[in-house]
Motif scaffolding. Structure first.
Motif, short mmCIF file in Angstrom:
data_model
loop_
_atom_site.label_atom_id
_atom_site.label_comp_id
_atom_site.label_asym_id
_atom_site.label_seq_id
_atom_site.Cartn_x
_atom_site.Cartn_y
_atom_site.Cartn_z
N LYS A 282 0.85 -1.18 0.00
CA LYS A 282 0.00 0.00 0.00
C LYS A 282 0.89 1.24 0.00
CE LYS A 282 -4.35 -1.55 0.73
NZ LYS A 282 -5.58 -1.08 0.02
N ILE A 283 0.53 2.23 -0.79
CA ILE A 283 1.26 3.50 -0.80
C ILE A 283 0.28 4.65 -0.61
CG2 ILE A 283 3.07 2.56 -2.30
CD1 ILE A 283 1.87 4.26 -4.58
N GLN A 284 0.82 5.83 -0.40
CA GLN A 284 0.00 7.04 -0.23
C GLN A 284 0.28 8.00 -1.40
OE1 GLN A 284 -2.19 7.09 2.29
NE2 GLN A 284 -1.38 5.10 2.97
N VAL A 285 -0.64 8.95 -1.58
CA VAL A 285 -0.44 9.96 -2.62
C VAL A 285 0.85 10.74 -2.36
CG1 VAL A 285 -1.38 12.06 -3.66
CG2 VAL A 285 -2.90 10.15 -3.11
N SER A 286 1.16 10.93 -1.08
CA SER A 286 2.38 11.67 -0.73
C SER A 286 3.65 10.97 -1.21
CB SER A 286 2.46 11.88 0.79
OG SER A 286 2.42 10.63 1.48
N ASP A 287 3.59 9.65 -1.42
CA ASP A 287 4.75 8.92 -1.93
C ASP A 287 5.11 9.34 -3.36
OD1 ASP A 287 5.26 7.28 0.32
OD2 ASP A 287 3.56 6.01 -0.21
N LEU A 288 4.16 9.90 -4.07
CA LEU A 288 4.41 10.27 -5.46
C LEU A 288 5.43 11.40 -5.59
CD1 LEU A 288 0.79 10.09 -6.93
CD2 LEU A 288 2.55 8.31 -6.88
N SER A 289 5.50 12.25 -4.58
CA SER A 289 6.52 13.31 -4.61
C SER A 289 7.91 12.70 -4.53
CB SER A 289 6.29 14.31 -3.48
OG SER A 289 6.35 13.67 -2.22
N ASP A 290 8.08 11.65 -3.71
CA ASP A 290 9.36 10.95 -3.64
C ASP A 290 9.70 10.31 -4.98
OD1 ASP A 290 9.50 11.63 -0.95
OD2 ASP A 290 8.61 9.74 -0.29
N VAL A 291 8.68 9.74 -5.61
CA VAL A 291 8.86 9.08 -6.89
C VAL A 291 9.33 10.08 -7.95
CG1 VAL A 291 7.55 8.06 -8.80
CG2 VAL A 291 7.25 7.18 -6.48
N LEU A 292 8.69 11.24 -7.99
CA LEU A 292 9.07 12.26 -8.98
C LEU A 292 10.47 12.80 -8.72
CD1 LEU A 292 5.70 14.17 -9.34
CD2 LEU A 292 6.85 12.81 -11.11
N ALA B 266 -5.37 -2.16 -5.39
CA ALA B 266 -4.95 -2.03 -4.00
C ALA B 266 -4.65 -0.58 -3.64
CB ALA B 266 -3.72 -2.90 -3.72
N ASN B 267 -4.34 0.23 -4.65
CA ASN B 267 -3.97 1.64 -4.43
C ASN B 267 -4.67 2.54 -5.45
OD1 ASN B 267 -1.43 1.37 -2.44
ND2 ASN B 267 -1.25 -0.22 -4.01
N PRO B 268 -5.99 2.52 -5.52
CA PRO B 268 -6.66 3.25 -6.60
C PRO B 268 -6.42 4.76 -6.59
CG PRO B 268 -8.24 2.52 -4.94
CD PRO B 268 -6.94 1.85 -4.63
N ILE B 269 -6.45 5.38 -5.42
CA ILE B 269 -6.30 6.83 -5.36
C ILE B 269 -4.88 7.26 -5.74
CG2 ILE B 269 -6.49 8.89 -3.92
CD1 ILE B 269 -9.13 7.49 -4.62
N PRO B 270 -3.82 6.66 -5.14
CA PRO B 270 -2.47 7.05 -5.55
C PRO B 270 -2.18 6.78 -7.03
CG PRO B 270 -2.39 5.90 -3.45
CD PRO B 270 -3.78 5.73 -3.99
N VAL B 271 -2.68 5.65 -7.55
CA VAL B 271 -2.40 5.33 -8.95
C VAL B 271 -3.16 6.27 -9.89
CG1 VAL B 271 -2.55 3.55 -10.74
CG2 VAL B 271 -1.86 2.92 -8.43
N LEU B 272 -4.40 6.60 -9.55
CA LEU B 272 -5.14 7.57 -10.35
C LEU B 272 -4.46 8.93 -10.30
CD1 LEU B 272 -8.85 6.66 -9.53
CD2 LEU B 272 -7.68 6.39 -11.73
N ALA B 273 -3.96 9.30 -9.12
CA ALA B 273 -3.22 10.56 -9.00
C ALA B 273 -1.97 10.53 -9.87
CB ALA B 273 -2.85 10.82 -7.54
N TRP B 274 -1.30 9.39 -9.92
CA TRP B 274 -0.13 9.24 -10.78
C TRP B 274 -0.52 9.40 -12.24
CZ3 TRP B 274 4.79 9.66 -11.19
CH2 TRP B 274 5.49 9.02 -12.22
N GLY B 275 -1.63 8.79 -12.64
CA GLY B 275 -2.09 8.93 -14.01
C GLY B 275 -2.38 10.37 -14.37
N LEU B 276 -2.97 11.13 -13.45
CA LEU B 276 -3.25 12.54 -13.70
C LEU B 276 -1.96 13.34 -13.82
CD1 LEU B 276 -6.28 13.14 -11.30
CD2 LEU B 276 -6.32 13.05 -13.80
N ILE B 277 -0.98 13.02 -12.97
CA ILE B 277 0.32 13.70 -13.05
C ILE B 277 0.98 13.45 -14.40
CG2 ILE B 277 2.68 13.71 -12.13
CD1 ILE B 277 1.42 13.19 -9.35
#
Length: 263
Positions: free
Chosen positions: A21-31, A216-227
């Motif tokens: 499981k990941i959080q939307v906040s993890d996407l900043s680390d990814v970028l 398992a992570n719909p919100i973070p993955v959808l946020a990634w798709g929008l980014i």
């Protein structure tokens, strides 16, 4: 056993990697990680990203005739569907950097010697099939609203689309159906290619793992798709030139995203 190898991978069994499981906040680390990998040797990765720019411009020129005007937007937007496949070499560079190995740009093509290459090709064909279906659907939507007659000119076509009821119907239906194609592609492939670069699990297992990670992570993955969508639009505006930076950064960022999601 080559066909089964594509389905089941090197062990000839279906792998089921564990998902985190990941959080939307993890996407900043990814970028940040993606930009770090790009900045490590930007001239090399900009060269790879320019492939996107050149192909994008070629698509625009190829579609410049009046008969092809209705397909320009579906081509440009659908081009993003091929991104996960086009970034395979970038995943390999990020993998090598993670291991402390040489990250010269020529290693981006070493994926062709990977034992998972048949699986990568299989999922690549799958993505091209989605791309073709999207173009077919977009053409059908246009013809159902505007008929079979081609636009008289680019100016008349743009004015018709932006200032008439049927033009707005085309925009709404096209964006709605296009969103479904993008969502399906995102769910089935967003970590499938990094997984196959990392492990020879087979095409089916890679797609299935990507789908499990999505659900398992719909919100973070959808946020990634929008980014991804937003950055691709921004990179495309100045004659696709911005893609020379956007595409490598997103490609590299997908690797740490995969690492966060798959045990």
């Amino acid at each position: 056993m080559a066909d089964f190898h594509v389905i089941g991978g090197a062990t000839k069994t279906l792998a089921h990697p564990q998902i985190r499981k990941i959080q939307v906040s993890d996407l900043s680390d990814v970028l940040r990680a993606g930009f770090s990998d790009f900045w490590d040797k930007p001239s090399h990765y900009a060269f790879l990203g320019l492939i996107y720019a050149v192909v994008g411009i070629a698509l625009a020129v190829w579609s410049s005739g009046a008969n092809a005007l209705p397909i320009i937007f579906p081509l440009a937007s659908g081009f993003a569907l091929l991104g996960p496949l086009a970034a395979v070499g970038l995943y390999e560079i990020s993998r090598r950097k993670e291991q402390g190995a040489d990250t010269s740009w020529q290693h981006a093509v070493e994926v062709i010697r990977s034992p998972a290459l048949p699986s990568i090709i299989a999922v690549g064909i799958f993505i091209f099939a989605i791309f073709y279906l999207w173009l077919t659907a977009a053409e059908s939507i246009y013809q159902s609203i505007f008929g079979l007659a081609p636009p008289t000119s680019a100016t008349a076509f743009i004015q018709e689309v932006l200032t008439t009821d049927r033009g707005w119907h085309l925009i709404m239906w096209g964006c709605g159906i296009g969103f479904l194609f993008a969502l399906f592609t995102l769910a089935t492939t967003f970590i499938a290619f990094p997984l196959m670069v990392d492990r020879d699990v087979g095409a089916f297992a890679a797609v299935e793992t990507s789908m499990r990670a999505f659900f398992a992570n719909p919100i973070p993955v959808l946020a990634w798709g929008l980014i991804v969508a937003a950055l691709l639009v921004i990179g495309s505006i100045p004659f696709f030139v911005g893609l020379a930076i956007v595409v490598p950064v997103l490609g590299h960022a997908t690797w740490p995203l995969y690492r966060k999601l798959v045990v």
